[in-house]
Design an enzyme around this catalytic site. Structure first.
Site, mmCIF file in Angstrom:
data_model
loop_
_atom_site.group_PDB
_atom_site.id
_atom_site.type_symbol
_atom_site.label_atom_id
_atom_site.label_comp_id
_atom_site.label_asym_id
_atom_site.label_seq_id
_atom_site.Cartn_x
_atom_site.Cartn_y
_atom_site.Cartn_z
ATOM 1 N N LYS A 134 6.914 -26.299 0.230
ATOM 2 C CA LYS A 134 5.512 -26.098 0.559
ATOM 3 C C LYS A 134 5.230 -26.513 2.001
ATOM 4 O O LYS A 134 5.986 -27.283 2.591
ATOM 5 C CB LYS A 134 4.610 -26.876 -0.405
ATOM 6 C CG LYS A 134 4.749 -28.400 -0.329
ATOM 7 C CD LYS A 134 3.898 -29.068 -1.391
ATOM 8 C CE LYS A 134 3.934 -30.576 -1.317
ATOM 9 N NZ LYS A 134 3.287 -31.160 -0.132
ATOM 10 N N ASP A 175 7.366 -34.703 -2.825
ATOM 11 C CA ASP A 175 7.943 -34.917 -1.488
ATOM 12 C C ASP A 175 8.722 -36.222 -1.272
ATOM 13 O O ASP A 175 8.546 -36.892 -0.254
ATOM 14 C CB ASP A 175 6.842 -34.832 -0.418
ATOM 15 C CG ASP A 175 5.975 -33.601 -0.538
ATOM 16 O OD1 ASP A 175 6.381 -32.641 -1.211
ATOM 17 O OD2 ASP A 175 4.876 -33.582 0.043
ATOM 18 N N CYS A 194 -0.243 -36.230 0.716
ATOM 19 C CA CYS A 194 0.155 -35.204 -0.254
ATOM 20 C C CYS A 194 -0.092 -35.619 -1.706
ATOM 21 O O CYS A 194 -0.528 -34.801 -2.517
ATOM 22 C CB CYS A 194 1.613 -34.808 -0.039
ATOM 23 S SG CYS A 194 1.870 -33.948 1.536
#
Length: 195
Positions: free
Chosen positions: A81, A18, A110
């Site tokens: 996601k 991310d 995350c």
């Protein structure tokens, strides 16, 4: 878990979590994390280490930051996601690799949940400490501490890439050495390529 403490190019995969445009203004050291991540991606590609790149809810958080995306191997598509753990995302696949080097954002959310899930699956996990970021340094430290306590090994971009290489004198070494010197130049030192 068969943690040897040393990364092995034949066992390892790189997981990039991310590093997205939506975090640019929220993460104080975003540019550093993005530069470190890009270096890991280029180094992994040079060494032949496969990678998985994820994006958390790109509709809201944007796509992978351009300075990272431009270094992705041809045909590498980020895995979208909505779960925090990349390991729980539909389509997440390490291709049989049992060792993972992790970098990305945010360290305590995350990245942490990805690492904990991978450890839970018996995967040997290392986290590049200089290639993770959070909005607040306290949360970054909490994430790093939690992951290390759970069994992950903390490493750095340079340490990881040279472990994956294992030797000097190859074309891969020369390419990675250039990447490292661009990523972390020696101030005031004359740069000379070694063997």
């Amino acid at each position: 878990m068969s943690a040897s403490g040393k990364l092995d190019a034949g066992r390892a995969a790189l997981v990039v979590v991310d590093v997205q445009e939506g975090f640019r203004k929220a993460i104080p050291d975003f540019e550093r994390v993005a530069r470190a991540t890009a270096t890991l991606i280029e180094g992994a590609e040079a060494i032949g280490v496969p990678m998985v790149i994820t994006e958390q809810y790109p509709k809201g958080l944007g796509q992978t930051a351009p300075e990272v995306a431009e270094h992705l191997p041809e045909g590498a598509e980020p895995l979208e996601k909505v779960v925090f753990s990349a390991a729980e995302a539909d389509g997440f696949d390490l291709g049989g690799r049992d060792q993972v080097l992790v970098c990305g954002i945010e360290t305590h959310v995350c990245v942490n949940q990805t690492v904990l899930d991978l450890l839970g699956r018996g995967i040997d996990v290392q986290v590049a400490e200089d290639a993770v970021g959070s909005r607040f340094e306290e949360n970054r430290q909490v994430g790093l501490h939690k992951m290390e306590q759970a069994g992950a090994v903390l490493t750095s971009v340079e340490t990881a890439l040279f472990e994956l290489l294992g030797r000097a004198g190859t074309d891969e070494f020369k390419r990675v050495q250039r990447l490292i010197l661009e990523y972390a130049p020696n101030p005031g030192a004359e740069v000379k390529e070694t063997v």
